[in-house]
Write a protein that holds these residues in place. Sequence first.
Motif, PDB file in Angstrom:
ATOM      1  N   GLN A 199      42.202  62.367  13.062  1.00  0.00           N
ATOM      2  CA  GLN A 199      42.015  62.061  11.641  1.00  0.00           C
ATOM      3  C   GLN A 199      43.277  61.484  11.014  1.00  0.00           C
ATOM      4  O   GLN A 199      43.204  60.589  10.182  1.00  0.00           O
ATOM      5  N   ASP A 200      44.456  61.983  11.434  1.00  0.00           N
ATOM      6  CA  ASP A 200      45.720  61.435  10.924  1.00  0.00           C
ATOM      7  C   ASP A 200      45.877  59.974  11.332  1.00  0.00           C
ATOM      8  O   ASP A 200      46.304  59.132  10.537  1.00  0.00           O
ATOM      9  N   PRO A 203      41.322  48.176   7.179  1.00  0.00           N
ATOM     10  CA  PRO A 203      40.032  48.751   6.786  1.00  0.00           C
ATOM     11  C   PRO A 203      39.793  50.111   7.434  1.00  0.00           C
ATOM     12  O   PRO A 203      40.432  50.466   8.411  1.00  0.00           O
ATOM     13  N   TYR A 204      38.834  50.835   6.880  1.00  0.00           N
ATOM     14  CA  TYR A 204      38.473  52.152   7.399  1.00  0.00           C
ATOM     15  C   TYR A 204      37.748  52.008   8.729  1.00  0.00           C
ATOM     16  O   TYR A 204      36.931  51.121   8.908  1.00  0.00           O
ATOM     17  N   HIS A 205      38.069  52.887   9.657  1.00  0.00           N
ATOM     18  CA  HIS A 205      37.357  52.971  10.930  1.00  0.00           C
ATOM     19  C   HIS A 205      36.953  54.427  11.138  1.00  0.00           C
ATOM     20  O   HIS A 205      37.716  55.341  10.813  1.00  0.00           O
ATOM     21  N   ASP A 206      35.777  54.656  11.696  1.00  0.00           N
ATOM     22  CA  ASP A 206      35.327  56.026  11.883  1.00  0.00           C
ATOM     23  C   ASP A 206      35.590  56.564  13.283  1.00  0.00           C
ATOM     24  O   ASP A 206      35.278  57.706  13.577  1.00  0.00           O
ATOM     25  N   SER A 207      36.179  55.745  14.161  1.00  0.00           N
ATOM     26  CA  SER A 207      36.535  56.242  15.487  1.00  0.00           C
ATOM     27  C   SER A 207      37.832  55.588  15.951  1.00  0.00           C
ATOM     28  O   SER A 207      38.194  54.500  15.502  1.00  0.00           O
ATOM     29  N   LEU A 208      38.510  56.269  16.856  1.00  0.00           N
ATOM     30  CA  LEU A 208      39.768  55.750  17.388  1.00  0.00           C
ATOM     31  C   LEU A 208      39.522  54.469  18.180  1.00  0.00           C
ATOM     32  O   LEU A 208      40.352  53.562  18.169  1.00  0.00           O
ATOM     33  N   PRO A 235      50.488  72.120  18.751  1.00  0.00           N
ATOM     34  CA  PRO A 235      49.153  72.575  19.168  1.00  0.00           C
ATOM     35  C   PRO A 235      48.051  71.794  18.453  1.00  0.00           C
ATOM     36  O   PRO A 235      48.009  71.742  17.231  1.00  0.00           O
ATOM     37  N   GLY A 236      47.213  71.118  19.216  1.00  0.00           N
ATOM     38  CA  GLY A 236      46.112  70.329  18.656  1.00  0.00           C
ATOM     39  C   GLY A 236      46.519  68.938  18.203  1.00  0.00           C
ATOM     40  O   GLY A 236      45.685  68.063  18.054  1.00  0.00           O
ATOM     41  N   LYS A 237      47.817  68.727  17.965  1.00  0.00           N
ATOM     42  CA  LYS A 237      48.318  67.410  17.547  1.00  0.00           C
ATOM     43  C   LYS A 237      49.351  66.942  18.571  1.00  0.00           C
ATOM     44  O   LYS A 237      50.520  67.326  18.514  1.00  0.00           O
TER      45      LYS A 237
END
Length: 194
Positions: free
Chosen positions: A136-137, A66-71, A160-162
Amino acid sequence: MSLRRLFGRKKKDEDEKKESTEVKQAEVAPAEPEETVSEEPMEAPAGLVEEAPTEEITTPPGAAIPYHDSLKDRLMFFFSGESGAGVEAPDEFMIEFMAMGERFHIVKRPMGGVELGTGSISDEDAFVRVGQELIQDLLSAASFEQFSEIFIQYYRNPGPGKFIKIELRKAMFDLNRRGYARVPILKLLTGQAR
């Protein structure tokens, strides 16, 4: 002819009155007793019996999650699903995370369940930092396997950033002896997954 009309109308009026009284009596009349059902269980032919699941339903490996909006929510979902199977084995574990500019931790105390907390903790087993652009990934991964592939890719080849940086605060030998190697999500979070 007028007498016929008179009698005909009278007959119709009497028929309507009879029908309305019959309907009223049917509404007021007590319901007939229903047939009694035998309380003995009927046996189904062999091979047709389906057992109802006795435990909570979890997603099978490789199934969409299912979708989750936070890690935090995504990780707690993994700890409670198939990827967290065997999480009872370690007596305790403490992993601290830094993601989206926020510190949080996932802890299991001796003889307790897995808990999520905010802020930092002392004496953690591992510290995991996740790059802002990678969140987000990780949240868009459709299965634990896909989540693992993304996690391992950016752990081995940060950009960088990832990026994912894992700092073990205790020896790997001690962590494996406590059961980390038997739990897929713990194995991934400590950098042991291949």
